[in-house]
Scaffold this motif. Structure first.
Motif, short mmCIF file in Angstrom:
data_model
loop_
_atom_site.label_atom_id
_atom_site.label_comp_id
_atom_site.label_asym_id
_atom_site.label_seq_id
_atom_site.Cartn_x
_atom_site.Cartn_y
_atom_site.Cartn_z
N ASP A 193 0.48 3.22 1.19
CA ASP A 193 -0.88 3.44 1.70
C ASP A 193 -1.85 2.31 1.32
O ASP A 193 -2.98 2.30 1.78
CB ASP A 193 -1.44 4.76 1.18
N ARG A 194 -1.40 1.41 0.43
CA ARG A 194 -2.24 0.32 -0.08
C ARG A 194 -3.51 0.87 -0.74
O ARG A 194 -4.61 0.38 -0.54
CB ARG A 194 -2.60 -0.69 1.01
N GLN A 195 -3.32 1.92 -1.54
CA GLN A 195 -4.44 2.57 -2.23
C GLN A 195 -4.02 2.95 -3.65
O GLN A 195 -2.92 3.46 -3.85
CB GLN A 195 -4.84 3.86 -1.52
N TYR A 196 -4.92 2.71 -4.59
CA TYR A 196 -4.68 3.19 -5.94
C TYR A 196 -4.57 4.72 -5.94
O TYR A 196 -5.37 5.40 -5.30
CB TYR A 196 -5.84 2.81 -6.86
N TYR A 197 -3.58 5.24 -6.64
CA TYR A 197 -3.42 6.67 -6.88
C TYR A 197 -3.46 7.49 -5.58
O TYR A 197 -4.20 8.46 -5.46
CB TYR A 197 -4.46 7.15 -7.89
N ALA A 198 -2.64 7.11 -4.62
CA ALA A 198 -2.64 7.74 -3.30
C ALA A 198 -1.84 9.05 -3.24
O ALA A 198 -2.08 9.86 -2.35
CB ALA A 198 -2.09 6.77 -2.25
N HIS A 199 -0.91 9.24 -4.16
CA HIS A 199 -0.10 10.47 -4.07
C HIS A 199 -1.00 11.69 -4.28
O HIS A 199 -1.77 11.74 -5.24
CB HIS A 199 1.03 10.46 -5.09
N PRO A 200 -0.91 12.68 -3.40
CA PRO A 200 -1.83 13.83 -3.49
C PRO A 200 -1.69 14.65 -4.77
O PRO A 200 -2.64 15.36 -5.13
CB PRO A 200 -1.49 14.66 -2.25
N THR A 201 -0.56 14.59 -5.44
CA THR A 201 -0.44 15.35 -6.69
C THR A 201 -0.94 14.59 -7.91
O THR A 201 -1.08 15.17 -8.98
CB THR A 201 1.03 15.79 -6.94
#
Length: 168
Positions: free
Chosen positions: A33-41
């Motif tokens: 996703d090219r985003q810091y801390y993208a995982h929903p959990t």
């Protein structure tokens, strides 16, 4: 499954950053996703939202980053590149660290460096130059895989507020 070499993101800092939060290396979802801390959990956005007193988890990514900038909070990772088969920090091999000293030298207002998890602390502390007046804090990982419970993590993460006191 063979290990793949992964690279971290550019630092998200401004010259007036007071609090720098350092993770280890983005996981598969964050890289995709090219985003810091993208995982929903991952609990990062809830935890740091409590630090800056903003509901960051409910914002879109650009607004999350803007809120951190406004609060003088920076993000980066201690690992520049590493091999890893899964998103687990325990699976990181052949890590090449970032030059944290070079980044810290560009942040004259920096008051605190916080390591998000044990792997980040173990690698990052070795990369830091001697620091005058900058606190260094080891935090429980925001990963849901670190199972001490959200409330126990939150107590430790709220201690980061001291770095932001007096923000104008």
């Amino acid at each position: 499954m063979s290990a793949i070499r992964h690279a971290s993101f550019a630092p998200h800092v401004t010259p007036d950053t007071r609090l720098l939060i350092l993770g280890s290396l983005p996981g598969a979802r964050s890289l995709a996703d090219r985003q810091y801390y993208a995982h929903p959990t991952n609990q990062f956005w809830r935890l740091v939202g409590a630090v800056v007193d903003r509901p960051l988890a409910s914002l879109d990514y650009a607004d999350r980053l803007a809120a951190l900038r406004n609060a003088r909070v920076g993000l980066w990772d201690v690992i520049r590149t590493a091999e890893r088969r899964t998103s687990s920090d325990g699976d990181i091999r052949e890590a090449e660290a970032h030059d944290l000293g070079a980044l810290v030298a560009t942040l004259p207002d920096l008051r605190m460096i916080a390591f998000n998890g044990g792997k980040a602390a173990a690698i990052g502390r070795r990369q830091l130059p001697p620091l005058n007046g900058i606190a260094v804090v080891d935090l429980p990982s925001s990963s849901a895989a670190h199972t001490i419970g959200f409330d126990a993590k939150l107590t430790r993460w709220r201690a980061l507020r001291v770095a932001l006191d007096g923000t104008d």
